[in-house]
Design a protein around this motif. Structure first.
Motif, short mmCIF file in Angstrom:
data_model
loop_
_atom_site.label_atom_id
_atom_site.label_comp_id
_atom_site.label_asym_id
_atom_site.label_seq_id
_atom_site.Cartn_x
_atom_site.Cartn_y
_atom_site.Cartn_z
N TYR A 190 -14.63 -11.92 5.71
CA TYR A 190 -15.56 -11.82 4.59
C TYR A 190 -14.91 -11.10 3.41
O TYR A 190 -14.44 -9.97 3.55
CB TYR A 190 -16.84 -11.07 5.03
CG TYR A 190 -17.46 -11.77 6.21
CD1 TYR A 190 -18.41 -12.76 6.03
CD2 TYR A 190 -17.00 -11.51 7.50
CE1 TYR A 190 -18.92 -13.46 7.11
CE2 TYR A 190 -17.51 -12.20 8.58
CZ TYR A 190 -18.46 -13.18 8.38
OH TYR A 190 -18.95 -13.89 9.44
N VAL A 191 -14.91 -11.76 2.26
CA VAL A 191 -14.47 -11.11 1.03
C VAL A 191 -15.73 -10.75 0.25
O VAL A 191 -16.48 -11.64 -0.17
CB VAL A 191 -13.59 -12.06 0.18
CG1 VAL A 191 -13.11 -11.33 -1.07
CG2 VAL A 191 -12.42 -12.58 0.98
N LEU A 192 -15.99 -9.45 0.11
CA LEU A 192 -17.15 -9.00 -0.65
C LEU A 192 -16.65 -8.59 -2.03
O LEU A 192 -15.83 -7.67 -2.15
CB LEU A 192 -17.83 -7.83 0.05
CG LEU A 192 -18.19 -8.04 1.54
CD1 LEU A 192 -18.93 -6.83 2.09
CD2 LEU A 192 -19.03 -9.29 1.73
N MET A 203 -13.11 -7.44 3.53
CA MET A 203 -12.26 -6.90 2.47
C MET A 203 -13.16 -6.74 1.25
O MET A 203 -13.93 -7.64 0.91
CB MET A 203 -11.15 -7.90 2.18
CG MET A 203 -10.29 -7.54 1.03
SD MET A 203 -8.97 -8.74 0.90
CE MET A 203 -9.82 -10.14 0.20
N LEU A 204 -13.11 -5.57 0.64
CA LEU A 204 -13.91 -5.32 -0.56
C LEU A 204 -12.99 -5.47 -1.77
O LEU A 204 -11.94 -4.83 -1.85
CB LEU A 204 -14.49 -3.91 -0.49
CG LEU A 204 -15.39 -3.49 -1.66
CD1 LEU A 204 -16.62 -4.38 -1.75
CD2 LEU A 204 -15.81 -2.03 -1.50
N VAL A 205 -13.39 -6.32 -2.70
CA VAL A 205 -12.57 -6.53 -3.90
C VAL A 205 -13.34 -6.09 -5.14
O VAL A 205 -14.45 -6.56 -5.40
CB VAL A 205 -12.17 -8.02 -4.05
CG1 VAL A 205 -11.39 -8.23 -5.35
CG2 VAL A 205 -11.33 -8.47 -2.87
N ALA A 254 -15.64 0.85 0.87
CA ALA A 254 -14.89 0.00 1.81
C ALA A 254 -14.69 0.72 3.14
O ALA A 254 -14.87 0.14 4.22
CB ALA A 254 -13.54 -0.40 1.21
N ALA A 255 -14.33 2.00 3.05
CA ALA A 255 -14.10 2.76 4.29
C ALA A 255 -15.39 2.84 5.11
O ALA A 255 -15.37 2.71 6.33
CB ALA A 255 -13.59 4.16 3.95
N SER A 256 -16.53 3.01 4.43
CA SER A 256 -17.79 3.12 5.17
C SER A 256 -18.17 1.79 5.82
O SER A 256 -18.92 1.75 6.79
CB SER A 256 -18.91 3.61 4.25
OG SER A 256 -19.33 2.56 3.41
N TYR A 278 -10.14 -1.64 0.56
CA TYR A 278 -10.51 -1.90 -0.83
C TYR A 278 -9.29 -2.37 -1.63
O TYR A 278 -8.23 -1.75 -1.56
CB TYR A 278 -11.08 -0.63 -1.46
CG TYR A 278 -11.47 -0.79 -2.91
CD1 TYR A 278 -12.40 -1.76 -3.28
CD2 TYR A 278 -10.92 0.01 -3.90
CE1 TYR A 278 -12.78 -1.91 -4.61
CE2 TYR A 278 -11.30 -0.13 -5.23
CZ TYR A 278 -12.22 -1.09 -5.57
OH TYR A 278 -12.59 -1.25 -6.88
N PHE A 279 -9.47 -3.47 -2.35
CA PHE A 279 -8.44 -3.95 -3.28
C PHE A 279 -9.05 -4.01 -4.67
O PHE A 279 -10.12 -4.60 -4.84
CB PHE A 279 -7.98 -5.37 -2.92
CG PHE A 279 -7.07 -5.44 -1.74
CD1 PHE A 279 -5.69 -5.47 -1.90
CD2 PHE A 279 -7.59 -5.50 -0.46
CE1 PHE A 279 -4.85 -5.54 -0.80
CE2 PHE A 279 -6.76 -5.58 0.65
CZ PHE A 279 -5.38 -5.60 0.47
#
Ligand SMILES: Nc1nc2c(ncn2[C@@H]2O[C@H](COP(=O)(O)OP(=O)(O)OP(=O)(O)O)[C@@H](O)[C@H]2O)c(=O)[nH]1
Length: 254
Positions: A122-124, A156-158, A179-181, A186-187
């Motif tokens: 999943y890309v969020l 992955m959080l973008v 992202a850590a939570s 995080y990118f």
């Protein structure tokens, strides 16, 4: 947003005035072309206008087009090499989600739910220039969790649009903390200005999926969802070249 046009006729739509052009969702390449047992399915999710389509197109074509029609959800396929192994990668673009008035629930179309169920990774996406899009991420993740209550969820959080630093509304450390939570990485990326960052982010998620095994257990459960249609990369590149050359021609005739 999505790439549009008439695939049968092979024609391109171009929006008048802006000079931007739009491309076609192209029939997927034959299933026979897929690498057996090595398929990574990724869905890209987020609020409106955050750059979901731009990131996918940047990753797949190295290009930034700049303008698209509202997205109805296209599936893109290509082969990639990961850790020396060939993998069939499928990336599902999706229509936007939006926060409900209470800011906890989500407006989320049924086709998005199907894509979430279908995917392994999943890309969020949010835009660093839009704090509301950032606030959508937590409910969105919870929504994914409801659909996959027990499975491993590689995410992955973008934070996209990192080129627009002056308009920043979301500090980088907020993205990292979130992202850590959620158990992801995080990118910060700019689909507009940086292919390398976008490329690294997608490959990172693919590797996470391969290492974690994705959501393979759900498919053994017997529920089979229709595979969405996808573009063929060779055809996509051919159409890019076609459109670029027609743009050059039209600009030289002005
Ligand atoms: N400056 C800048 N603009 C971007 C970037 N990525 C996308 N955009 C612009 O943001 C707008 C929205 O991009 P899309 O890729 O269509 O966004 P989307 O999330 O698919 O949009 P929806 O269809 O509403 O879901 C377009 O005008 C893009 O040109 C970026 O990294 N930097």
């Amino acid at each position: 947003m999505r790439l549009t046009g008439d695939p049968a006729a092979g024609t391109m739509n171009s929006s008048s005035g802006s000079g931007n052009f739009l491309l076609v969702p192209i029939p997927e390449y034959p299933l026979l072309d897929c690498v057996p047992n090595k398929t990574v399915k990724i869905v890209v999710l987020g609020a409106s206008n955050v750059g979901k389509t731009a990131l996918i197109v940047r990753f797949l074509t190295k290009r930034f087009i700049g303008d698209y029609e509202a997205n109805t959800g296209a599936l893109y396929s290509r082969k990639v090499t990961l850790d020396g192994e060939e993998v069939s990668l499928q990336i599902q673009d999706t229509p936007c989600v939006a926060l409900q008035d209470d800011a906890e629930g989500l407006y989320c179309q049924e086709q998005i739910n199907r894509s979430i169920y279908w995917a392994d990774g999943y890309v969020l996406v949010f835009s660093i220039t839009d704090h509301n899009s950032y606030r959508t991420i937590q409910p969105l993740y919870q929504h994914v969790r409801r659909i996959h209550p027990s499975g491993n969820i590689p995410i992955m959080l973008v934070g996209n649009k990192s080129d627009l630093l002056r308009a920043r509304q979301v500090p980088a450390d907020e993205g990292e903390t979130l992202a850590a939570s959620l158990g992801g990485v995080y990118f910060e990326a700019s689909a507009r200005e940086n292919h390398e960052g976008v490329h690294a982010a997608f490959l990172h998620l693919c590797q996470e999926v391969i290492r974690g095994g994705g959501n393979g257990e759900k498919r053994r459960g017997g529920l089979h969802l229709a595979r969405p249609k996808s573009p063929n990369m060779q055809e996509l590149k051919r159409r890019f070249r076609q459109v670029l050359s027609s743009k050059v021609k039209s600009s030289t005739t002005l």
